[in-house]
Design a protein around this motif. Structure first.
Motif, PDB file in Angstrom:
ATOM      1  N   TYR A   1     -11.708  -0.995   4.311  1.00  0.00           N
ATOM      2  CA  TYR A   1     -11.947  -2.416   4.003  1.00  0.00           C
ATOM      3  C   TYR A   1     -11.637  -3.285   5.224  1.00  0.00           C
ATOM      4  O   TYR A   1     -12.418  -4.175   5.582  1.00  0.00           O
ATOM      5  N   ASN A   2     -10.535  -3.015   5.879  1.00  0.00           N
ATOM      6  CA  ASN A   2     -10.161  -3.826   7.028  1.00  0.00           C
ATOM      7  C   ASN A   2     -10.918  -3.464   8.296  1.00  0.00           C
ATOM      8  O   ASN A   2     -11.181  -4.338   9.129  1.00  0.00           O
TER       9      ASN A   2
ATOM     10  N   ILE B   1       0.851  -1.194   0.000  1.00  0.00           N
ATOM     11  CA  ILE B   1       0.000   0.000   0.000  1.00  0.00           C
ATOM     12  C   ILE B   1       0.889   1.247   0.000  1.00  0.00           C
ATOM     13  O   ILE B   1       0.628   2.215  -0.714  1.00  0.00           O
TER      14      ILE B   1
ATOM     15  N   SER C   1      -4.914   4.033   0.512  1.00  0.00           N
ATOM     16  CA  SER C   1      -4.769   3.810   1.961  1.00  0.00           C
ATOM     17  C   SER C   1      -6.113   3.896   2.670  1.00  0.00           C
ATOM     18  O   SER C   1      -6.439   3.056   3.512  1.00  0.00           O
TER      19      SER C   1
ATOM     20  N   CYS D   1      -4.598 -10.666  -1.815  1.00  0.00           N
ATOM     21  CA  CYS D   1      -4.146 -10.539  -0.443  1.00  0.00           C
ATOM     22  C   CYS D   1      -3.458 -11.809   0.051  1.00  0.00           C
ATOM     23  O   CYS D   1      -3.595 -12.874  -0.525  1.00  0.00           O
TER      24      CYS D   1
ATOM     25  N   TRP E   1      -4.399  -7.989   3.520  1.00  0.00           N
ATOM     26  CA  TRP E   1      -3.473  -6.990   3.024  1.00  0.00           C
ATOM     27  C   TRP E   1      -2.916  -7.418   1.681  1.00  0.00           C
ATOM     28  O   TRP E   1      -2.635  -8.590   1.446  1.00  0.00           O
TER      29      TRP E   1
ATOM     30  N   PRO F   1     -10.884  -7.497  -3.859  1.00  0.00           N
ATOM     31  CA  PRO F   1      -9.538  -7.242  -3.345  1.00  0.00           C
ATOM     32  C   PRO F   1      -8.902  -8.447  -2.658  1.00  0.00           C
ATOM     33  O   PRO F   1      -7.694  -8.621  -2.720  1.00  0.00           O
TER      34      PRO F   1
ATOM     35  N   TRP G   1      -8.180   0.786   1.853  1.00  0.00           N
ATOM     36  CA  TRP G   1      -7.690  -0.419   2.530  1.00  0.00           C
ATOM     37  C   TRP G   1      -8.000  -0.386   4.005  1.00  0.00           C
ATOM     38  O   TRP G   1      -8.382  -1.404   4.587  1.00  0.00           O
TER      39      TRP G   1
END
Length: 176
Positions: free
Chosen positions: A129-130, A11, A123, A174, A142, A170, A126
């Motif tokens: 998303y997490n 990232i 960023s 990962c 990730w 995504p 992500w």
């Protein structure tokens, strides 16, 4: 020696390249990664409600924290907050997020990236998303360094002219 505890180096690489295009990069990839790791360490500990998760203010909070961690003045703007709220409201009337959380998180990533965020999109998406994953009891995911190109190709496919976030996954890029 700094350890990339959460796997944020891919990232950081992408953000470094994107920031270099706007002349806003004043950190090395290593420093971006270090700062993002520190930020994620604090973000992942926060408890949040499902409704808060998809709220414009919460997403802009994440975006602002990312900007501050990278020594950039946060812009904290959504391109069309009302459109985001309308889509979320309409879609949640038909399907609850918890019933189809896997597609929701992918769609929201794509929607945020292509249609809503103006800066630090990778960023912020992500982290969103997490945070979504943690809120719904899913594992953190990730991006793998060797899959950056394939990931960006897939993200491009979810954007113009089709804007098809339902075919963007995504998690396929990962690992740990």
């Amino acid at each position: 020696m700094f350890k990339d505890e959460f796997g944020l180096y891919p990232i950081a690489v992408i953000e470094h390249h994107l920031l270099a295009q706007t002349d806003k990069v004043n950190l090395s990839t290593y420093d971006i990664c270090k700062n993002l790791n520190e930020l994620w360490g604090s973000l992942r500990k926060e408890e949040r409600e499902e409704k808060q998760l998809i709220d414009v203010d919460f997403i802009l909070k994440i975006n602002g924290l990312v900007a501050e961690s990278l020594n950039i003045t946060p812009r904290k703007t959504f391109k069309d907050a009302q459109a985001w709220d309308n889509v979320i409201e309409t879609e949640t009337q038909e399907f609850s997020i918890s019933e189809d959380k896997y597609h929701w998180r992918c769609w929201m990533f794509s929607e945020l990236y292509w249609n809503q965020l103006e800066t630090l999109k990778i960023s912020t998406c992500w982290f969103f998303y997490n945070v979504f994953n943690l809120t719904y009891g899913l594992p953190e995911e990730w991006l793998v360094m060797g899959k950056i190109g394939d990931f960006l190709d897939s993200l491009s496919g979810s954007g113009p002219p089709l804007f098809d976030g339902q075919t963007f996954y995504p998690e396929e890029y990962c690992g740990k």
